[in-house]
Design a protein around this motif. Structure first.
Motif, PDB file in Angstrom:
ATOM      1  N   ALA A   5       0.837  -1.199   0.000  1.00 41.89           N
ATOM      2  CA  ALA A   5       0.000   0.000   0.000  1.00 41.89           C
ATOM      3  C   ALA A   5       0.869   1.246   0.000  1.00 41.89           C
ATOM      4  N   GLN A   6       0.234   2.365  -0.318  1.00 47.18           N
ATOM      5  CA  GLN A   6       0.916   3.653  -0.302  1.00 47.18           C
ATOM      6  C   GLN A   6       0.148   4.579   0.640  1.00 47.18           C
ATOM      7  N   HIS A   8      -1.280   7.989   2.038  1.00 48.50           N
ATOM      8  CA  HIS A   8      -1.769   9.283   1.535  1.00 48.50           C
ATOM      9  C   HIS A   8      -2.430  10.016   2.689  1.00 48.50           C
ATOM     10  N   ASN A  10      -5.456  12.409   3.822  1.00 44.71           N
ATOM     11  CA  ASN A  10      -6.758  12.926   3.464  1.00 44.71           C
ATOM     12  C   ASN A  10      -6.904  14.271   4.165  1.00 44.71           C
ATOM     13  N   HIS A  17      -4.568   7.670   5.144  1.00 45.82           N
ATOM     14  CA  HIS A  17      -5.190   6.432   4.681  1.00 45.82           C
ATOM     15  C   HIS A  17      -4.189   5.689   3.801  1.00 45.82           C
ATOM     16  N   ARG A  19      -3.681   3.492   0.381  1.00 50.10           N
ATOM     17  CA  ARG A  19      -4.227   3.082  -0.921  1.00 50.10           C
ATOM     18  C   ARG A  19      -3.623   1.728  -1.233  1.00 50.10           C
ATOM     19  N   LEU A  21      -2.392  -1.259  -3.238  1.00 49.13           N
ATOM     20  CA  LEU A  21      -1.872  -1.359  -4.605  1.00 49.13           C
ATOM     21  C   LEU A  21      -1.848  -2.796  -5.117  1.00 49.13           C
ATOM     22  N   GLU A  35      -8.774  -1.250  -8.943  1.00 47.75           N
ATOM     23  CA  GLU A  35      -9.663  -0.193  -8.465  1.00 47.75           C
ATOM     24  C   GLU A  35      -9.040   0.468  -7.237  1.00 47.75           C
ATOM     25  N   GLU A  36      -9.477   1.672  -6.952  1.00 48.49           N
ATOM     26  CA  GLU A  36      -8.918   2.376  -5.801  1.00 48.49           C
ATOM     27  C   GLU A  36      -9.557   1.840  -4.530  1.00 48.49           C
ATOM     28  N   ALA A  37      -8.729   1.241  -3.675  1.00 46.74           N
ATOM     29  CA  ALA A  37      -9.193   0.702  -2.397  1.00 46.74           C
ATOM     30  C   ALA A  37      -8.440   1.424  -1.290  1.00 46.74           C
ATOM     31  N   LEU A  38      -9.182   2.027  -0.380  1.00 44.37           N
ATOM     32  CA  LEU A  38      -8.575   2.833   0.671  1.00 44.37           C
ATOM     33  C   LEU A  38      -8.914   2.269   2.046  1.00 44.37           C
ATOM     34  N   ARG A  50       3.051   9.203   0.637  1.00 46.22           N
ATOM     35  CA  ARG A  50       3.491   8.398  -0.514  1.00 46.22           C
ATOM     36  C   ARG A  50       4.469   7.275  -0.133  1.00 46.22           C
TER      37      ARG A  50
END
Length: 147
Positions: A5-6, A8, A10, A17, A19, A21, A35-38, A50
Motif C-alpha cells: 500500500a501507499q 496518503h 486525506n 489512509h 491506498r 496497490l 480499483e482504488e481501495a482505501l 506516498r
C-alpha cells in the motif's frame, strides 16, 4: 491478508489512509488491485506521504500489522533485478517449461500406449501357452489310451 500500500493524507478528514496497490495471493504471487481501495488509518497514525508499506489486514479489514516496504522492495531488487531476470527472460522460461510439459505429456502417453500393447501381448502369450498345454495334455492322453 497482506497488501502493498501507499500512504496518503486525506486533507478533508485530516488523517492518513492507505491506498492498496497489490494483494499477496501466495508466497510469490501478487495481484495488482486495479480499483482504488482505501483503508483509513485514524488520526493516531502519522507517516510520510506516498511511503510504500506492507500491511496485514484482518478478515474484517482492520490493520493488524504495518511495516515499511523498503527492505521488501530492496530484497525484490536483489533477488530478481540484480541478476538480470527480465520479463522477457521469464516469458522464455515459461515457454520452455510449457514445451517440456507438453513433451513429457506426449512421452507419458506413448509409454501408456506401449504398456497397454505389452499387456495385450502378455495376455496373448499366456493364452497361447495355455492352448499349448491343453494340446500337449490332449496328445498325451491320446497316446496313453492308445497303448
Amino acid at each position: 491478508m497482506r497488501y502493498l500500500a501507499q500512504v496518503h493524507k486525506n486533507e478533508f478528514l485530516d488523517q492518513y489512509h492507505l491506498r492498496l496497490l497489490a494483494r499477496q495471493e501466495e508466497d510469490y504471487l501478487w495481484t495488482i488491485i486495479p480499483e482504488e481501495a482505501l483503508i483509513l488509518m485514524g488520526k493516531s497514525h502519522t507517516m510520510s506521504e506516498r511511503l510504500l508499506v506492507l500491511v496485514e489486514l484482518s478478515p474484517t479489514g482492520e490493520i493488524e500489522r504495518l511495516e515499511d516496504a523498503c527492505d521488501w522492495v530492496l530484497n525484490l531488487v536483489q533477488t530478481y533485478l540484480s541478476s538480470g531476470i527480465t520479463p522477457e527472460f521469464l516469458q522464455q522460461e515459461t515457454e520452455r517449461a510449457e514445451e517440456w510439459r507438453q513433451s513429457l505429456t506426449l512421452q507419458n502417453q506413448d509409454l501408456a500406449r506401449r504398456t497397454l500393447e505389452l499387456e495385450a501381448r502378455r495376455e496373448q502369450i499366456q493364452a497361447l501357452e495355455e492352448s499349448l498345454k491343453r494340446d500337449r495334455n490332449g496328445t498325451q492322453k491320446d497316446i496313453s489310451s492308445g497303448s
